[in-house]
Motif scaffolding. Structure first.
Motif, PDB file in Angstrom:
ATOM      1  N   MET A  52       0.848  -1.192   0.000  1.00 53.05           N
ATOM      2  CA  MET A  52       0.000   0.000   0.000  1.00 53.05           C
ATOM      3  C   MET A  52       0.883   1.240   0.000  1.00 53.05           C
ATOM      4  O   MET A  52       2.062   1.175   0.339  1.00 53.05           O
ATOM      5  CB  MET A  52      -0.941   0.010   1.196  1.00 53.05           C
ATOM      6  N   THR A  53       0.300   2.358  -0.362  1.00 57.14           N
ATOM      7  CA  THR A  53       1.015   3.628  -0.345  1.00 57.14           C
ATOM      8  C   THR A  53       0.460   4.474   0.785  1.00 57.14           C
ATOM      9  O   THR A  53      -0.753   4.691   0.866  1.00 57.14           O
ATOM     10  CB  THR A  53       0.861   4.360  -1.693  1.00 57.14           C
ATOM     11  N   LEU A  54       1.360   4.913   1.665  1.00 61.04           N
ATOM     12  CA  LEU A  54       0.973   5.785   2.769  1.00 61.04           C
ATOM     13  C   LEU A  54       1.219   7.227   2.371  1.00 61.04           C
ATOM     14  O   LEU A  54       2.304   7.567   1.888  1.00 61.04           O
ATOM     15  CB  LEU A  54       1.774   5.449   4.026  1.00 61.04           C
ATOM     16  N   ASP A  55       0.237   8.056   2.574  1.00 62.41           N
ATOM     17  CA  ASP A  55       0.356   9.478   2.254  1.00 62.41           C
ATOM     18  C   ASP A  55       0.880  10.218   3.477  1.00 62.41           C
ATOM     19  O   ASP A  55       0.170  10.408   4.458  1.00 62.41           O
ATOM     20  CB  ASP A  55      -1.005  10.025   1.833  1.00 62.41           C
ATOM     21  N   LEU A  56       2.148  10.616   3.411  1.00 62.92           N
ATOM     22  CA  LEU A  56       2.790  11.324   4.521  1.00 62.92           C
ATOM     23  C   LEU A  56       2.974  12.809   4.199  1.00 62.92           C
ATOM     24  O   LEU A  56       3.729  13.497   4.876  1.00 62.92           O
ATOM     25  CB  LEU A  56       4.155  10.685   4.825  1.00 62.92           C
ATOM     26  N   ARG A  57       2.290  13.283   3.156  1.00 68.84           N
ATOM     27  CA  ARG A  57       2.500  14.668   2.709  1.00 68.84           C
ATOM     28  C   ARG A  57       2.117  15.692   3.762  1.00 68.84           C
ATOM     29  O   ARG A  57       2.716  16.751   3.820  1.00 68.84           O
ATOM     30  CB  ARG A  57       1.736  14.924   1.408  1.00 68.84           C
ATOM     31  N   ASP A  58       1.147  15.388   4.604  1.00 71.04           N
ATOM     32  CA  ASP A  58       0.732  16.340   5.641  1.00 71.04           C
ATOM     33  C   ASP A  58       1.133  15.880   7.037  1.00 71.04           C
ATOM     34  O   ASP A  58       0.611  16.383   8.027  1.00 71.04           O
ATOM     35  CB  ASP A  58      -0.786  16.545   5.594  1.00 71.04           C
ATOM     36  N   GLN A  59       2.056  14.913   7.124  1.00 69.22           N
ATOM     37  CA  GLN A  59       2.461  14.366   8.412  1.00 69.22           C
ATOM     38  C   GLN A  59       3.706  15.050   8.945  1.00 69.22           C
ATOM     39  O   GLN A  59       4.659  15.277   8.208  1.00 69.22           O
ATOM     40  CB  GLN A  59       2.752  12.869   8.295  1.00 69.22           C
ATOM     41  N   ALA A  60       3.685  15.354  10.217  1.00 72.11           N
ATOM     42  CA  ALA A  60       4.873  15.870  10.901  1.00 72.11           C
ATOM     43  C   ALA A  60       5.679  14.669  11.397  1.00 72.11           C
ATOM     44  O   ALA A  60       5.142  13.573  11.561  1.00 72.11           O
ATOM     45  CB  ALA A  60       4.456  16.738  12.087  1.00 72.11           C
ATOM     46  N   PRO A  61       6.967  14.839  11.640  1.00 72.81           N
ATOM     47  CA  PRO A  61       7.758  13.740  12.193  1.00 72.81           C
ATOM     48  C   PRO A  61       7.162  13.222  13.502  1.00 72.81           C
ATOM     49  O   PRO A  61       6.627  13.985  14.303  1.00 72.81           O
ATOM     50  CB  PRO A  61       9.128  14.380  12.422  1.00 72.81           C
ATOM     51  N   GLY A  62       7.237  11.912  13.676  1.00 73.67           N
ATOM     52  CA  GLY A  62       6.697  11.269  14.870  1.00 73.67           C
ATOM     53  C   GLY A  62       6.315   9.839  14.565  1.00 73.67           C
ATOM     54  O   GLY A  62       6.682   9.290  13.522  1.00 73.67           O
ATOM     55  N   LEU A  63       5.572   9.234  15.448  1.00 77.45           N
ATOM     56  CA  LEU A  63       5.135   7.857  15.288  1.00 77.45           C
ATOM     57  C   LEU A  63       3.653   7.819  14.946  1.00 77.45           C
ATOM     58  O   LEU A  63       2.846   8.486  15.593  1.00 77.45           O
ATOM     59  CB  LEU A  63       5.399   7.054  16.561  1.00 77.45           C
ATOM     60  N   LEU A  64       3.321   7.036  13.925  1.00 75.15           N
ATOM     61  CA  LEU A  64       1.929   6.873  13.504  1.00 75.15           C
ATOM     62  C   LEU A  64       1.489   5.439  13.747  1.00 75.15           C
ATOM     63  O   LEU A  64       2.300   4.516  13.606  1.00 75.15           O
ATOM     64  CB  LEU A  64       1.785   7.146  12.004  1.00 75.15           C
ATOM     65  N   PRO A  65       0.223   5.228  14.043  1.00 75.14           N
ATOM     66  CA  PRO A  65      -0.270   3.852  14.102  1.00 75.14           C
ATOM     67  C   PRO A  65      -0.412   3.310  12.683  1.00 75.14           C
ATOM     68  O   PRO A  65      -0.904   4.005  11.794  1.00 75.14           O
ATOM     69  CB  PRO A  65      -1.625   3.972  14.796  1.00 75.14           C
ATOM     70  N   PHE A  66       0.055   2.088  12.467  1.00 75.29           N
ATOM     71  CA  PHE A  66      -0.095   1.436  11.164  1.00 75.29           C
ATOM     72  C   PHE A  66      -0.976   0.214  11.360  1.00 75.29           C
ATOM     73  O   PHE A  66      -0.736  -0.602  12.246  1.00 75.29           O
ATOM     74  CB  PHE A  66       1.275   0.992  10.623  1.00 75.29           C
ATOM     75  N   PHE A  67      -2.003   0.091  10.540  1.00 73.61           N
ATOM     76  CA  PHE A  67      -2.858  -1.084  10.591  1.00 73.61           C
ATOM     77  C   PHE A  67      -3.483  -1.290   9.221  1.00 73.61           C
ATOM     78  O   PHE A  67      -3.436  -0.411   8.358  1.00 73.61           O
ATOM     79  CB  PHE A  67      -3.935  -0.959  11.681  1.00 73.61           C
ATOM     80  N   VAL A  68      -4.050  -2.465   9.030  1.00 73.56           N
ATOM     81  CA  VAL A  68      -4.716  -2.831   7.790  1.00 73.56           C
ATOM     82  C   VAL A  68      -6.148  -3.176   8.148  1.00 73.56           C
ATOM     83  O   VAL A  68      -6.410  -3.731   9.217  1.00 73.56           O
ATOM     84  CB  VAL A  68      -4.015  -4.038   7.132  1.00 73.56           C
ATOM     85  N   ARG A  69      -7.059  -2.855   7.275  1.00 76.00           N
ATOM     86  CA  ARG A  69      -8.465  -3.176   7.519  1.00 76.00           C
ATOM     87  C   ARG A  69      -8.891  -4.232   6.497  1.00 76.00           C
ATOM     88  O   ARG A  69      -8.644  -4.090   5.314  1.00 76.00           O
ATOM     89  CB  ARG A  69      -9.319  -1.919   7.383  1.00 76.00           C
ATOM     90  N   ASN A  70      -9.510  -5.298   6.991  1.00 69.53           N
ATOM     91  CA  ASN A  70     -10.082  -6.327   6.130  1.00 69.53           C
ATOM     92  C   ASN A  70     -11.587  -6.266   6.339  1.00 69.53           C
ATOM     93  O   ASN A  70     -12.091  -6.671   7.379  1.00 69.53           O
ATOM     94  CB  ASN A  70      -9.539  -7.705   6.488  1.00 69.53           C
ATOM     95  N   ALA A  71     -12.273  -5.702   5.352  1.00 75.58           N
ATOM     96  CA  ALA A  71     -13.706  -5.403   5.462  1.00 75.58           C
ATOM     97  C   ALA A  71     -13.901  -4.485   6.666  1.00 75.58           C
ATOM     98  O   ALA A  71     -13.289  -3.434   6.736  1.00 75.58           O
ATOM     99  CB  ALA A  71     -14.527  -6.679   5.544  1.00 75.58           C
ATOM    100  N   ASP A  72     -14.683  -4.901   7.641  1.00 78.50           N
ATOM    101  CA  ASP A  72     -14.922  -4.047   8.815  1.00 78.50           C
ATOM    102  C   ASP A  72     -14.030  -4.426   9.989  1.00 78.50           C
ATOM    103  O   ASP A  72     -14.226  -3.957  11.102  1.00 78.50           O
ATOM    104  CB  ASP A  72     -16.392  -4.120   9.230  1.00 78.50           C
ATOM    105  N   LYS A  73     -13.019  -5.273   9.746  1.00 76.45           N
ATOM    106  CA  LYS A  73     -12.155  -5.742  10.827  1.00 76.45           C
ATOM    107  C   LYS A  73     -10.776  -5.090  10.737  1.00 76.45           C
ATOM    108  O   LYS A  73     -10.014  -5.382   9.822  1.00 76.45           O
ATOM    109  CB  LYS A  73     -12.011  -7.257  10.757  1.00 76.45           C
ATOM    110  N   PRO A  74     -10.434  -4.228  11.695  1.00 77.67           N
ATOM    111  CA  PRO A  74      -9.082  -3.654  11.689  1.00 77.67           C
ATOM    112  C   PRO A  74      -8.074  -4.633  12.285  1.00 77.67           C
ATOM    113  O   PRO A  74      -8.404  -5.406  13.175  1.00 77.67           O
ATOM    114  CB  PRO A  74      -9.216  -2.413  12.574  1.00 77.67           C
ATOM    115  N   SER A  75      -6.860  -4.583  11.774  1.00 74.43           N
ATOM    116  CA  SER A  75      -5.796  -5.436  12.307  1.00 74.43           C
ATOM    117  C   SER A  75      -5.241  -4.841  13.592  1.00 74.43           C
ATOM    118  O   SER A  75      -5.633  -3.745  14.017  1.00 74.43           O
ATOM    119  CB  SER A  75      -4.667  -5.564  11.284  1.00 74.43           C
TER     120      SER A  75
END
Length: 186
Positions: free
Chosen positions: A88-111
């Motif tokens: 997948m491609t993450l859009d970091l264009r408006d992100q400031a340095p730091g830690l982001l939560p990363f997860f994947v969604r399968n239908a209505d179920k988040p990882s």
């Protein structure tokens, strides 16, 4: 996890750096199964409460790279169980340095959530072969290098230019970002 005949199929008492277990199992055939949970030390008290999620749930076991540069778009590869996509491609264009939560969604179920590091330093990806000083990968400082220790005995070596009096910091971020790497830096 036991089958109907009481044969143990899978078990665990932790997951990587965390004491809470995660169990992965491909169910071998249709039927009834028994899932058992207990305290690893066979203790028990009224405040030993838990919450368990069971099912064909998405679970991310790894992500590469572990971070990206703020102000850009970064392609990420995810590995794990029951993931609807692995790139997948993450859009970091408006992100400031730091830690982001990363997860994947399968239908209505988040990882599960992993951490993804966003920084403003130039980014580089480790390139093989770079396993010795003779074939060290050249990098220009400052830099963040995203790499993979691909097999037992693998090491990654980098070459850069330094000046007398420079005070360098080299910091590995692996376990803080949920990688199982037990790193050594020289």
């Amino acid at each position: 996890l036991y089958d109907a005949q009481g044969k143990e199929l899978a078990g665990g008492d932790d997951y990587r750096l965390r004491p809470d277990p995660v169990l992965f199992c491909k169910i071998p055939k249709d039927g009834e199964y028994l899932l058992e949970i207990k305290d690893a030390l066979y203790r028990g008290r009224e405040d030993f409460v838990y919450r368990i999620a069971v099912g064909e749930l998405p679970f991310v076991t790894g992500v590469f790279p572990l971070g990206g540069k703020a102000g850009t778009q970064t392609t990420v590869k995810a590995s794990g169980w029951n993931l609807p996509l692995t790139q997948m491609t993450l859009d970091l264009r408006d992100q400031a340095p730091g830690l982001l939560p990363f997860f994947v969604r399968n239908a209505d179920k988040p990882s599960n959530r992993l951490l993804f590091a966003v920084d403003n330093l130039p980014e580089s990806v480790e390139q093989e072969p770079n396993n010795s000083s003779a074939n060290a990968q050249a990098v220009t400082l400052p830099v963040i290098i995203n790499g993979v220790i691909e097999q037992p005995g693998d090491m990654d070596v980098f070459r850069f230019e330094g000046r007398a009096g420079d005070r360098l910091v080299a910091e590995v971020q692996a376990r803080r970002l949920d990688s199982p790497l037990d790193s050594v830096l020289r």
